[in-house]
Design a protein around this motif. Structure first.
Motif, mmCIF file in Angstrom:
data_model
loop_
_atom_site.group_PDB
_atom_site.id
_atom_site.type_symbol
_atom_site.label_atom_id
_atom_site.label_comp_id
_atom_site.label_asym_id
_atom_site.label_seq_id
_atom_site.Cartn_x
_atom_site.Cartn_y
_atom_site.Cartn_z
ATOM 1 N N UNK A 1 0.872 -1.174 0.000
ATOM 2 C CA UNK A 1 0.000 0.000 0.000
ATOM 3 C C UNK A 1 0.908 1.223 0.000
ATOM 4 N N UNK A 2 0.717 2.104 -0.971
ATOM 5 C CA UNK A 2 1.512 3.339 -1.024
ATOM 6 C C UNK A 2 0.584 4.505 -0.703
ATOM 7 N N UNK A 3 0.718 5.040 0.506
ATOM 8 C CA UNK A 3 -0.045 6.229 0.862
ATOM 9 C C UNK A 3 0.788 7.461 0.530
ATOM 10 N N UNK A 4 0.138 8.460 -0.047
ATOM 11 C CA UNK A 4 0.843 9.711 -0.319
ATOM 12 C C UNK A 4 0.223 10.799 0.543
ATOM 13 N N UNK A 5 0.981 11.267 1.521
ATOM 14 C CA UNK A 5 0.462 12.328 2.382
ATOM 15 C C UNK A 5 0.687 13.665 1.690
ATOM 16 N N UNK A 6 -0.420 14.250 1.221
ATOM 17 C CA UNK A 6 -0.339 15.449 0.382
ATOM 18 C C UNK A 6 -0.349 16.711 1.244
#
Ligand code: UDP
Ligand code: MG
Length: 324
Positions: free
Chosen positions: A35-40
């Protein structure tokens, strides 16, 4: 391996619930996943939550942006870093149900390279948002030569081949759902009913939606420029006719001063047309300006859960490594 990319912006109230649902689904499928979460650039405690997930589960990786770069760039970063043979892109606010992933996966196994999700129902969204979205998808379908299916968002599964093509396209104003369709490949669709957010409100207020729509249209169509040309041609023809009439009045009639009203109407109308035309050209010009600057699309402050052995910190180098 299956990758799941999720852009996250100020979702601390609901990210834990989303994450546990997602993990349950992925574990149930019994395949390797990441799972690749991108914290924007979230301003709340979202990043702490994501760190926690990554600590508990080595399959969770987090990219932390240096500031808010927007939904489309967050997706781009996630896709650049995804290492799976297929990748699911989904919102993390609970509106895209993780429970749909097995169906996307099946369709991919059956040989489809892009499996996009079509919303048959949308809950918890205002009639205004639904109406403007419906209008937008119909307009963009008409005026572009890319077949962007109506009522789809960015929720979809793409094959490695598509990921590679997309990560080579570095345009700045990225309308991801259009770009994926533009690549071609074998498509399939899966229908679902879109739920409301788990918590909070949309991060796409009216003006941001307008900007997004303009990005979508200008990225795939020259039609607005053509309309301007046609309007210009139409206005010239009308001016020529009126010109003849004006000369006629001047030569054969001594009441030439009477034309004040028509003069005002024409001057105002032409002024308005000119400004609109310049505005349309400006929209394209501004985008060309953004492209020639060639700035990085996004800046990652920290990568969490990515082993350095897997390609280091430079996305281009990682992509190269993965392709070999
Ligand atoms: N999002 C993001 N950056 C932003 C705005 C939104 O990463 O600047 C994420 C957000 O956390 C969510 C997804 O993109 O997972 C979609 O955003 P949102 O739900 O606000 O849009 P909507 O579903 O209302 O179109
Ligand atoms: Mg949403």
């Amino acid at each position: 391996m299956l990758s799941v990319v999720g852009p996250v912006y100020n979702e601390s109230a609901s990210i834990a619930e989303f994450h546990s649902r997602l993990v349950a689904v992925l574990r149930g499928m019994g395949i390797p996943y990441e799972i690749v979460y991108v914290n924007d650039g979230s301003q709340d405690s979202t990043l702490d939550r994501l760190r926690e997930f990554s600590r508990q589960d080595p399959c969770v990786r987090v990219l932390d942006f240096s500031r808010n770069f927007g939904h489309q760039l967050a997706i781009t970063a996630g896709m650049d870093h995804a290492e799976g043979s297929a990748c699911v892109i989904m919102d993390t606010d609970g509106q895209d149900p993780p429970e749909l992933i097995p169906r996307l996966y099946e369709s991919w196994r059956a040989g489809h390279e892009i499996v996009y999700c079509v919303r048959t129902k949308r809950e918890g969204e205002t009639w205004f948002k639904k109406a403007t979205a419906a209008l937008f998808y119909r307009i963009i379908r008409r005026i572009t030569n890319v077949d962007i299916p109506p009522d789809t968002g960015d929720f979809r599964l793409v094959d490695r081949r598509v990921l590679d093509v997309l990560s080579d396209m570095r345009e700045v104003h990225r309308f991801m759902r259009g770009l994926t369709c533009w690549t071609g490949f074998k498509h399939a669709r899966v229908e679902y009913s879109r739920a409301g957010r788990l918590a909070g409100t949309t991060h796409y207020p009216f003006w941001k939606m307008v900007r997004f729509a303009l990005d979508g249209i200008t990225a795939f169509s020259h039609a607005p420029l053509r309309w301007v040309t046609f309007c210009g041609l139409g206005a010239s023809v009308i001016s020529a006719v009126i010109g003849v009439w004006v000369l006629y009045v001047k030569i054969f009639n001594d009441q030439a001063v009477r034309g004040w009203t028509s003069l005002m109407v024409l001057v105002l109308f032409m002024g308005g047309m000119n400004l609109i035309a310049m505005g349309v050209i400006g929209e394209y010009l501004a985008r060309i300006f953004d492209e020639v600057k060639r700035r990085p699309l996004y800046i990652v402050r920290e990568r969490i859960g990515f082993g350095d052995a897997r390609g280091g910190s430079d996305p281009a180098a990682r992509r190269e490594l993965l392709r070999r």
